[in-house]
Design a protein around this motif. Sequence first.
Motif, PDB file in Angstrom:
ATOM      1  N   GLY A  62       0.796  -1.213   0.000  1.00 21.01           N
ATOM      2  CA  GLY A  62       0.000   0.000   0.000  1.00 21.01           C
ATOM      3  C   GLY A  62       0.829   1.265   0.000  1.00 21.01           C
ATOM      4  N   LYS A  63       2.129   1.145  -0.235  1.00 19.23           N
ATOM      5  CA  LYS A  63       2.999   2.311  -0.222  1.00 19.23           C
ATOM      6  C   LYS A  63       3.228   2.814  -1.641  1.00 19.23           C
ATOM      7  CE  LYS A  63       5.485   0.957   3.902  1.00 19.23           C
ATOM      8  NZ  LYS A  63       6.761   0.572   4.450  1.00 19.23           N
ATOM      9  N   GLY A  64       2.178   3.306  -2.245  1.00 17.92           N
ATOM     10  CA  GLY A  64       2.305   3.863  -3.581  1.00 17.92           C
ATOM     11  C   GLY A  64       2.896   5.254  -3.512  1.00 17.92           C
ATOM     12  N   PRO A  65       3.175   5.843  -4.669  1.00 19.58           N
ATOM     13  CA  PRO A  65       3.760   7.193  -4.690  1.00 19.58           C
ATOM     14  C   PRO A  65       2.867   8.240  -4.018  1.00 19.58           C
ATOM     15  CG  PRO A  65       3.917   6.172  -6.847  1.00 19.58           C
ATOM     16  CD  PRO A  65       3.099   5.262  -6.004  1.00 19.58           C
ATOM     17  N   LEU A  66       1.563   8.117  -4.184  1.00 15.06           N
ATOM     18  CA  LEU A  66       0.651   9.072  -3.558  1.00 15.06           C
ATOM     19  C   LEU A  66       0.672   8.934  -2.034  1.00 15.06           C
ATOM     20  CD1 LEU A  66      -1.425  11.257  -4.077  1.00 15.06           C
ATOM     21  CD2 LEU A  66      -3.168   9.492  -4.173  1.00 15.06           C
ATOM     22  N   MET A  67       0.750   7.700  -1.561  1.00 12.04           N
ATOM     23  CA  MET A  67       0.801   7.460  -0.114  1.00 12.04           C
ATOM     24  C   MET A  67       2.095   8.007   0.477  1.00 12.04           C
ATOM     25  SD  MET A  67      -1.089   6.120   2.113  1.00 12.04           S
ATOM     26  CE  MET A  67      -1.291   5.018   3.462  1.00 12.04           C
ATOM     27  N   ILE A  68       3.191   7.836  -0.214  1.00  9.44           N
ATOM     28  CA  ILE A  68       4.472   8.353   0.272  1.00  9.44           C
ATOM     29  C   ILE A  68       4.461   9.878   0.271  1.00  9.44           C
ATOM     30  CG2 ILE A  68       6.936   8.503  -0.251  1.00  9.44           C
ATOM     31  CD1 ILE A  68       6.779   5.602  -1.147  1.00  9.44           C
ATOM     32  N   ALA A  69       3.895  10.481  -0.776  1.00  9.11           N
ATOM     33  CA  ALA A  69       3.819  11.948  -0.837  1.00  9.11           C
ATOM     34  C   ALA A  69       2.955  12.490   0.306  1.00  9.11           C
ATOM     35  CB  ALA A  69       3.262  12.387  -2.182  1.00  9.11           C
ATOM     36  N   ALA A  70       1.851  11.813   0.588  1.00 10.20           N
ATOM     37  CA  ALA A  70       0.990  12.252   1.688  1.00 10.20           C
ATOM     38  C   ALA A  70       1.698  12.117   3.026  1.00 10.20           C
ATOM     39  CB  ALA A  70      -0.301  11.436   1.688  1.00 10.20           C
ATOM     40  N   THR A  71       2.447  11.054   3.202  1.00 11.42           N
ATOM     41  CA  THR A  71       3.182  10.853   4.449  1.00 11.42           C
ATOM     42  C   THR A  71       4.236  11.923   4.643  1.00 11.42           C
ATOM     43  OG1 THR A  71       2.813   8.482   4.250  1.00 11.42           O
ATOM     44  CG2 THR A  71       4.531   9.186   5.763  1.00 11.42           C
ATOM     45  N   VAL A  72       4.950  12.250   3.569  1.00  9.79           N
ATOM     46  CA  VAL A  72       5.975  13.288   3.657  1.00  9.79           C
ATOM     47  C   VAL A  72       5.334  14.642   3.949  1.00  9.79           C
ATOM     48  CG1 VAL A  72       7.703  14.562   2.309  1.00  9.79           C
ATOM     49  CG2 VAL A  72       7.648  12.073   2.228  1.00  9.79           C
ATOM     50  N   ALA A  73       4.235  14.944   3.266  1.00  7.36           N
ATOM     51  CA  ALA A  73       3.561  16.224   3.498  1.00  7.36           C
ATOM     52  C   ALA A  73       3.067  16.334   4.936  1.00  7.36           C
ATOM     53  CB  ALA A  73       2.397  16.382   2.516  1.00  7.36           C
ATOM     54  N   LEU A  74       2.515  15.252   5.469  1.00  6.21           N
ATOM     55  CA  LEU A  74       2.045  15.297   6.852  1.00  6.21           C
ATOM     56  C   LEU A  74       3.198  15.350   7.838  1.00  6.21           C
ATOM     57  CD1 LEU A  74      -1.036  12.964   6.849  1.00  6.21           C
ATOM     58  CD2 LEU A  74      -0.969  15.386   7.345  1.00  6.21           C
ATOM     59  N   ALA A  75       4.316  14.739   7.487  1.00  2.26           N
ATOM     60  CA  ALA A  75       5.473  14.817   8.374  1.00  2.26           C
ATOM     61  C   ALA A  75       5.986  16.252   8.447  1.00  2.26           C
ATOM     62  CB  ALA A  75       6.568  13.880   7.892  1.00  2.26           C
ATOM     63  N   LEU A  76       5.923  16.953   7.320  1.00  2.00           N
ATOM     64  CA  LEU A  76       6.418  18.331   7.293  1.00  2.00           C
ATOM     65  C   LEU A  76       5.420  19.329   7.865  1.00  2.00           C
ATOM     66  CD1 LEU A  76       8.097  18.355   3.777  1.00  2.00           C
ATOM     67  CD2 LEU A  76       9.223  18.237   5.989  1.00  2.00           C
TER      68      LEU A  76
END
Length: 103
Positions: A62-76
Amino acid sequence: MSLPLSSSSDLAMRKDLVRLRMEMNRQQILYHSQPLAHPFRRLSGIVGMGSRHDHSDTHHSGKGPLMIAATVALALFGKRLGKLGKLARLGITLYPLARRLRH
């Protein structure tokens, strides 16, 4: 200080011990240098472009590019969003589990 070696067998054992320690240190250095020597291997494994990644539904994390981008955005920016950011981080954390339960 250490006692002088009494026989050639003691000397041979000591040499073998030193060789084994040197080999162990060499293996540790090699192991810990791999992420520095090949930094994109780990990244490609996370994104799903690695050669060892299986594209079947049973092994998909479930770690698609959109999921990774969302995780990075929420981390920041998650802390600035307050309660909404906390809920979004919780949702991203639980999404893979919910996806597995659905299948």
